[in-house]
Write an enzyme that holds these catalytic residues in place. Structure first.
Site, PDB file in Angstrom:
ATOM      1  N   TYR A  58       0.854  -1.184   0.000  1.00 40.33           N
ATOM      2  CA  TYR A  58       0.000   0.000   0.000  1.00 40.33           C
ATOM      3  C   TYR A  58       0.893   1.238   0.000  1.00 40.33           C
ATOM      4  O   TYR A  58       1.525   1.574   1.004  1.00 40.33           O
ATOM      5  CB  TYR A  58      -0.907   0.025   1.224  1.00 40.33           C
ATOM      6  CG  TYR A  58      -1.979  -1.039   1.277  1.00 40.33           C
ATOM      7  CD1 TYR A  58      -2.331  -1.772   0.153  1.00 40.33           C
ATOM      8  CD2 TYR A  58      -2.655  -1.309   2.463  1.00 40.33           C
ATOM      9  CE1 TYR A  58      -3.322  -2.741   0.204  1.00 40.33           C
ATOM     10  CE2 TYR A  58      -3.646  -2.269   2.530  1.00 40.33           C
ATOM     11  CZ  TYR A  58      -3.975  -2.993   1.394  1.00 40.33           C
ATOM     12  OH  TYR A  58      -4.958  -3.954   1.457  1.00 40.33           O
ATOM     13  N   LEU A 211     -18.583  -1.547   2.659  1.00 39.48           N
ATOM     14  CA  LEU A 211     -19.349  -0.433   2.091  1.00 39.48           C
ATOM     15  C   LEU A 211     -19.066  -0.282   0.599  1.00 39.48           C
ATOM     16  O   LEU A 211     -19.379   0.753   0.006  1.00 39.48           O
ATOM     17  CB  LEU A 211     -19.030   0.867   2.827  1.00 39.48           C
ATOM     18  CG  LEU A 211     -19.440   0.900   4.305  1.00 39.48           C
ATOM     19  CD1 LEU A 211     -19.050   2.224   4.940  1.00 39.48           C
ATOM     20  CD2 LEU A 211     -20.929   0.636   4.468  1.00 39.48           C
ATOM     21  N   GLY A 214     -17.213   2.761  -0.447  1.00 37.71           N
ATOM     22  CA  GLY A 214     -18.005   3.970  -0.274  1.00 37.71           C
ATOM     23  C   GLY A 214     -19.269   4.012  -1.099  1.00 37.71           C
ATOM     24  O   GLY A 214     -20.123   4.880  -0.890  1.00 37.71           O
ATOM     25  N   SER A 217     -22.221   3.594   1.119  1.00 45.02           N
ATOM     26  CA  SER A 217     -22.067   4.295   2.398  1.00 45.02           C
ATOM     27  C   SER A 217     -23.183   5.299   2.647  1.00 45.02           C
ATOM     28  O   SER A 217     -23.371   5.759   3.776  1.00 45.02           O
ATOM     29  CB  SER A 217     -20.731   5.037   2.425  1.00 45.02           C
ATOM     30  OG  SER A 217     -20.739   6.108   1.477  1.00 45.02           O
TER      31      SER A 217
END
Length: 336
Positions: A58, A211, A214, A217
């Site tokens: 990452y 989610l 998003g 969300s």
């Protein structure tokens, strides 16, 4: 809010009922605020969250260093409760490109050595290859992690985004604590074969994407402009008619959430929590306000009527578009 605990399978540790996925603090979702990211990690630990999830690739190690800094600056009691879950094996180039996966035993130990240094810890609690290297049998990769367990550098062995057959092969090699895999109201592909297999073998699930990046969300809008370094700009579910279709599902879910006096995100996370005590959702909050909202899902109780209404509003396979671009989906499909 009272933090509950769950077990990562029969061989894994006790962890908080929600984990914190830290990827978005460094990569793939546009720019993030470093100070706010560290404050969010501290707030999660203070709220009783114990599981911090990352990957050594990452932002080419940035995320591990970020977590390391947060742990160094946290009170000792909070630092000691933190459990690190690390994915390895994805190969990057200096321009941020992706070059495949490396699951060779020597590479496994090399990756671990660097992660231990960046995190500033003397062991990694759960270690897993991000995607199986197609050129290395999973038994060899898992065997190398088992040697790290024996040496005390790793506590538990995990898997990531693999199919039922690979789960069985890995579990026949060494004890597996959990499988990290995408699972949400609109990503339910694990339910047919993978989830029954992990339950048969006593392997837990750490569910990411609860989610759907998003999308469900309740905060994502059709007119939102995504940065060039935001993964969602290339994600099929966020494109054109697919996005319009998927946001219509969110609005159907919003009606149920409003009836219960909770947010869309909270009811979506609560749905994942309700699918079994062997599932630990990872929430990808990058800010303290989003973390607070996610933690509120722990106070949401869904009865059978609620679950039926949710599944009528968002049926399995209702989402439009794959969860990854075609090339990534092809690699995942080869593992299923």
């Amino acid at each position: 809010m009272t933090m509950q605990t769950r077990s990562l399978g029969t061989t894994g540790p006790q962890v908080s009922a929600l984990g914190l996925g830290c990827m978005g603090m460094s990569a793939l979702y546009g720019d993030a605020d470093r100070a706010e990211s560290i404050a969010t990690i501290h707030a999660a630990l203070e709220a009783g969250v114990t599981l911090l999830d990352t990957g050594d690739f990452y932002a080419m190690g940035h995320n591990e260093m970020l977590i390391g800094e947060a742990l160094r600056n946290a009170p000792a009691a909070l630092r000691e409760q933190a459990l690190t879950s690390v994915k390895f094996g994805a190969l990057r180039d200096p321009d941020g490109g992706w070059s495949g996966y490396d699951g060779r035993p020597a590479a496994v130990k090399n990756f671990a050595a660097y992660s231990l240094q960046r995190l500033g810890v003397d062991h990694i609690d759960v270690y897993r290859i991000a995607r199986v290297d197609p050129d290395v049998p999973v038994e060899e990769t898992v065997g190398a992690i088992a040697e790290l367990v024996e040496a005390g550098h790793v506590r538990h062995i995990g898997l990531s985004e693999v199919g039922a057959d690979t789960v069985r092969r890995a579990a026949a090699t060494a004890p597996i604590s959990d499988l990290q895999i995408e699972y949400s109201l609109i990503s339910r592909g694990i339910e047919d074969e993978i989830l029954p297999t992990t339950r048969e073998l006593g392997i837990g699930i750490t569910a990411y994407g609860v989610l759907s990046r998003g999308l469900i969300s309740g905060h994502f809008t059709a007119d939102r402009q995504l940065a060039a370094n935001d993964f969602r700009a290339m994600s099929p579910r966020f494109q054109g008619e697919n996005l319009q279709h998927n946001l219509a599902l969110v609005e159907a879910l919003r009606k149920i959430a409003e009836q219960k006096g909770v947010s869309v995100a909270q009811i979506a996370i609560a749905w994942v929590l309700a699918q079994g005590e062997d599932i630990v959702p990872l929430v990808g909050a990058r800010r303290r306000d989003r973390l607070t909202e996610a933690l509120g899902a722990l106070d949401v109780t869904l009865d059978q009527g609620d679950l039926t209404a949710i599944e009528e509003a968002v049926p399995a396979d209702a989402a439009a578009g794959d969860r990854y671009p075609a090339a990534q989906m092809a690699h995942l499909d080869s593992e299923r």
